[in-house]
Design an enzyme around this catalytic site. Structure first.
Site, PDB file in Angstrom:
ATOM      1  N   HIS A 179       5.647 -17.683  -5.685  1.00 44.14           N
ATOM      2  CA  HIS A 179       4.493 -16.828  -5.290  1.00 44.14           C
ATOM      3  C   HIS A 179       3.969 -16.333  -6.497  1.00 44.14           C
ATOM      4  O   HIS A 179       4.856 -15.683  -7.414  1.00 44.14           O
ATOM      5  CB  HIS A 179       5.034 -15.756  -4.175  1.00 44.14           C
ATOM      6  CG  HIS A 179       4.147 -14.999  -3.385  1.00 44.14           C
ATOM      7  ND1 HIS A 179       3.781 -13.974  -4.267  1.00 44.14           N
ATOM      8  CD2 HIS A 179       3.259 -15.131  -2.624  1.00 44.14           C
ATOM      9  CE1 HIS A 179       2.435 -13.022  -3.620  1.00 44.14           C
ATOM     10  NE2 HIS A 179       2.392 -14.280  -2.372  1.00 44.14           N
ATOM     11  N   GLU A 210      -3.205 -19.758  -3.602  1.00 41.59           N
ATOM     12  CA  GLU A 210      -3.511 -18.357  -3.486  1.00 41.59           C
ATOM     13  C   GLU A 210      -4.275 -17.663  -4.622  1.00 41.59           C
ATOM     14  O   GLU A 210      -3.413 -17.279  -5.737  1.00 41.59           O
ATOM     15  CB  GLU A 210      -2.041 -17.822  -3.215  1.00 41.59           C
ATOM     16  CG  GLU A 210      -1.427 -17.922  -1.929  1.00 41.59           C
ATOM     17  CD  GLU A 210      -0.424 -16.988  -1.678  1.00 41.59           C
ATOM     18  OE1 GLU A 210      -0.569 -16.688  -0.264  1.00 41.59           O
ATOM     19  OE2 GLU A 210       0.279 -16.590  -2.087  1.00 41.59           O
ATOM     20  N   GLY A 265      -0.138 -12.580   4.087  1.00 47.80           N
ATOM     21  CA  GLY A 265       0.688 -11.493   3.603  1.00 47.80           C
ATOM     22  C   GLY A 265       0.447 -10.371   4.537  1.00 47.80           C
ATOM     23  O   GLY A 265       0.785 -10.188   5.718  1.00 47.80           O
ATOM     24  N   GLY A 266      -0.485  -9.403   4.166  1.00 48.97           N
ATOM     25  CA  GLY A 266      -0.718  -8.054   4.917  1.00 48.97           C
ATOM     26  C   GLY A 266      -0.911  -8.210   6.305  1.00 48.97           C
ATOM     27  O   GLY A 266      -0.315  -7.681   7.302  1.00 48.97           O
ATOM     28  N   GLY A 270      -3.673  -9.566  -1.341  1.00 52.59           N
ATOM     29  CA  GLY A 270      -3.581  -7.859  -0.883  1.00 52.59           C
ATOM     30  C   GLY A 270      -4.575  -7.097  -1.450  1.00 52.59           C
ATOM     31  O   GLY A 270      -4.612  -5.708  -1.164  1.00 52.59           O
ATOM     32  N   SER A 315      -5.589 -12.453   1.488  1.00 52.62           N
ATOM     33  CA  SER A 315      -6.206 -11.526   2.303  1.00 52.62           C
ATOM     34  C   SER A 315      -7.135 -12.477   3.532  1.00 52.62           C
ATOM     35  O   SER A 315      -8.037 -12.083   3.981  1.00 52.62           O
ATOM     36  CB  SER A 315      -7.499 -10.969   1.579  1.00 52.62           C
ATOM     37  OG  SER A 315      -7.026  -9.924   0.602  1.00 52.62           O
ATOM     38  N   ASN A 369       4.047 -14.039   5.525  1.00 52.84           N
ATOM     39  CA  ASN A 369       4.897 -13.692   4.440  1.00 52.84           C
ATOM     40  C   ASN A 369       4.955 -11.922   4.572  1.00 52.84           C
ATOM     41  O   ASN A 369       4.233 -11.491   4.112  1.00 52.84           O
ATOM     42  CB  ASN A 369       4.445 -14.224   3.044  1.00 52.84           C
ATOM     43  CG  ASN A 369       5.103 -13.526   1.868  1.00 52.84           C
ATOM     44  OD1 ASN A 369       6.413 -12.977   2.007  1.00 52.84           O
ATOM     45  ND2 ASN A 369       4.512 -13.641   0.789  1.00 52.84           N
ATOM     46  N   TRP A 370       6.085 -11.666   5.098  1.00 51.10           N
ATOM     47  CA  TRP A 370       6.240 -10.207   5.348  1.00 51.10           C
ATOM     48  C   TRP A 370       6.501  -9.335   3.756  1.00 51.10           C
ATOM     49  O   TRP A 370       6.430  -8.185   4.000  1.00 51.10           O
ATOM     50  CB  TRP A 370       7.555  -9.719   6.258  1.00 51.10           C
ATOM     51  CG  TRP A 370       7.106 -10.096   7.765  1.00 51.10           C
ATOM     52  CD1 TRP A 370       6.107 -10.619   8.225  1.00 51.10           C
ATOM     53  CD2 TRP A 370       8.236  -9.936   8.660  1.00 51.10           C
ATOM     54  NE1 TRP A 370       6.174 -10.894   9.763  1.00 51.10           N
ATOM     55  CE2 TRP A 370       7.618 -10.530   9.707  1.00 51.10           C
ATOM     56  CE3 TRP A 370       9.507  -9.513   8.853  1.00 51.10           C
ATOM     57  CZ2 TRP A 370       8.228 -10.145  11.050  1.00 51.10           C
ATOM     58  CZ3 TRP A 370      10.175  -9.612  10.083  1.00 51.10           C
ATOM     59  CH2 TRP A 370       9.251 -10.010  11.107  1.00 51.10           C
ATOM     60  N   LYS A 371       6.663 -10.355   2.925  1.00 48.66           N
ATOM     61  CA  LYS A 371       7.184  -9.621   1.510  1.00 48.66           C
ATOM     62  C   LYS A 371       8.341  -8.558   1.800  1.00 48.66           C
ATOM     63  O   LYS A 371       9.166  -9.026   2.623  1.00 48.66           O
ATOM     64  CB  LYS A 371       5.873  -8.917   0.848  1.00 48.66           C
ATOM     65  CG  LYS A 371       4.649  -9.990   0.788  1.00 48.66           C
ATOM     66  CD  LYS A 371       3.521  -9.636  -0.043  1.00 48.66           C
ATOM     67  CE  LYS A 371       2.524 -10.802   0.058  1.00 48.66           C
ATOM     68  NZ  LYS A 371       1.522 -10.527  -0.896  1.00 48.66           N
ATOM     69  N   GLU A 429       3.598 -13.055  -7.047  1.00 49.12           N
ATOM     70  CA  GLU A 429       4.351 -11.773  -7.384  1.00 49.12           C
ATOM     71  C   GLU A 429       5.574 -12.245  -8.158  1.00 49.12           C
ATOM     72  O   GLU A 429       6.197 -11.498  -8.982  1.00 49.12           O
ATOM     73  CB  GLU A 429       4.444 -11.067  -6.166  1.00 49.12           C
ATOM     74  CG  GLU A 429       3.292 -10.302  -5.803  1.00 49.12           C
ATOM     75  CD  GLU A 429       3.138 -10.352  -4.137  1.00 49.12           C
ATOM     76  OE1 GLU A 429       4.222 -10.144  -3.400  1.00 49.12           O
ATOM     77  OE2 GLU A 429       1.985 -10.058  -3.617  1.00 49.12           O
TER      78      GLU A 429
HETATM   79  P1  PGA Z   1      -2.077 -11.322   1.686  1.00 48.52           P
HETATM   80  O1  PGA Z   1      -0.951 -11.771   0.933  1.00 48.52           O
HETATM   81  O2  PGA Z   1      -2.322 -11.890   2.710  1.00 48.52           O
HETATM   82  O3  PGA Z   1      -1.834  -9.834   1.781  1.00 48.52           O
HETATM   83  O4  PGA Z   1      -3.295 -11.131   0.757  1.00 48.52           O
HETATM   84  C1  PGA Z   1      -0.915 -13.281   0.889  1.00 48.52           C
HETATM   85  C2  PGA Z   1       0.306 -13.645   0.119  1.00 48.52           C
HETATM   86  O5  PGA Z   1       0.470 -13.047  -0.906  1.00 48.52           O
HETATM   87  O6  PGA Z   1       0.913 -14.706   0.166  1.00 48.52           O
END
Ligand code: PGA
Length: 252
Positions: A100, A171, A237-238, A177, A216, A9-11, A102
């Site tokens: 998600h 999650e 994500g990251g 993150g 993470s 997930n590149w966000k 966010e």
């Molecule tokens: P992260 O994000 O790997 O940067 O913690 C995961 C996500 O939000 O799907």
């Protein structure tokens, strides 16, 4: 047997130039073969879906699927700024992340909205990746299972047997993150709880639904997480922004 799935997930990251480098590097890394029985997906921002679909085709990246980070809860019409599931399907997507944390936190998405989005994604012929997870406060006050089961229950209520065609991503919000990954045992315990909850609803559905862990995930913790019996892959994500790290997680 459920396949192991790794979704990047590149966000809100990427650019035409960096996306090209990313796909080129991943294509080179996947050339020599990937572990069998696994699926890999990348979810770029909407404007780059077309570019990434073309690059995936150009590099004959049969191993890599395309996904989106969100979809509208509506089928079409006057919803400025929103993107319909059918449009994502047309751009080559097979997966769509919904709910998600966010989006739940910054865009006030409720479980009902998330379920409506998942239905749109299913109706368009794609796989929804339904995110659930508790905040740090909820975990610290001993309510993690209650919160997550409440979120899953709403999806079961709306989606019923169609849940068999979805993925769930656990999650924990405190792990996203932050670099604070849930220990493999904490993650496994929650995945087990979710699986049991699904089993109570319908044993066949519970067997089919892949439950991914997100928060993470890095190359150095992926092996331990993916070895857990109820963890069917990761939503990354990251670490997915770095193609070498993404490849390492895919091979973990
Ligand atoms: P992260 O994000 O790997 O940067 O913690 C995961 C996500 O939000 O799907």
């Amino acid at each position: 047997m459920r396949p192991l799935i790794v979704i990047g997930n590149w966000k809100m990251n990427g650019s035409l130039a960096s996306n090209q480098d990313w796909i080129k590097t991943v294509a080179r890394g996947m050339e020599s073969g990937m572990p069998s029985g696994r699926k890999f997906v990348v979810c770029p921002p909407f404007p780059y879906l077309s570019q990434c679909a073309t690059l995936i085709k150009e590099h004959s990246l049969a191993f890599l699927g395309l996904g989106a980070q969100d979809a509208s809860a509506h089928i079409s019409g006057a919803f400025t700024g929103e993107v319909a599931a059918a449009m994502l399907k047309e751009m080559g997507c097979s997966y769509v992340i919904v709910g998600h944390s966010e989006r739940r936190q910054m865009h006030q998405e409720t479980d009902e909205v998330v379920a409506a989005k998942a239905l749109q994604v299913l109706d368009a012929g794609m796989t929804p990746v339904i995110c659930v997870g508790e905040t740090a406060d909820e975990r610290n006050s001993g309510r993690a299972e209650e919160v997550v089961c409440g979120q899953v229950a709403k999806q079961v209520f709306v989606l019923q047997d169609r849940l068999a065609d979805c993925l769930i991503a656990y999650e924990p919000v405190w792990a996203i993150g932050t670099g604070k990954v849930a220990s493999a045992q904490i993650a496994q315990d929650m995945h087990r709880v979710i699986r049991l909850q699904l089993t109570e609803f319908n044993g066949d559905v519970a067997e089919h639904v892949g439950i991914l862990y997100g928060g993470s995930v890095k190359p150095d913790n992926a092996v331990e997480l993916f070895a857990m019996p109820d963890i069917d892959g990761g939503l990354v994500g990251g670490a997915s922004l770095n193609p070498q790290d993404f490849l390492a997680i895919c091979q973990a």
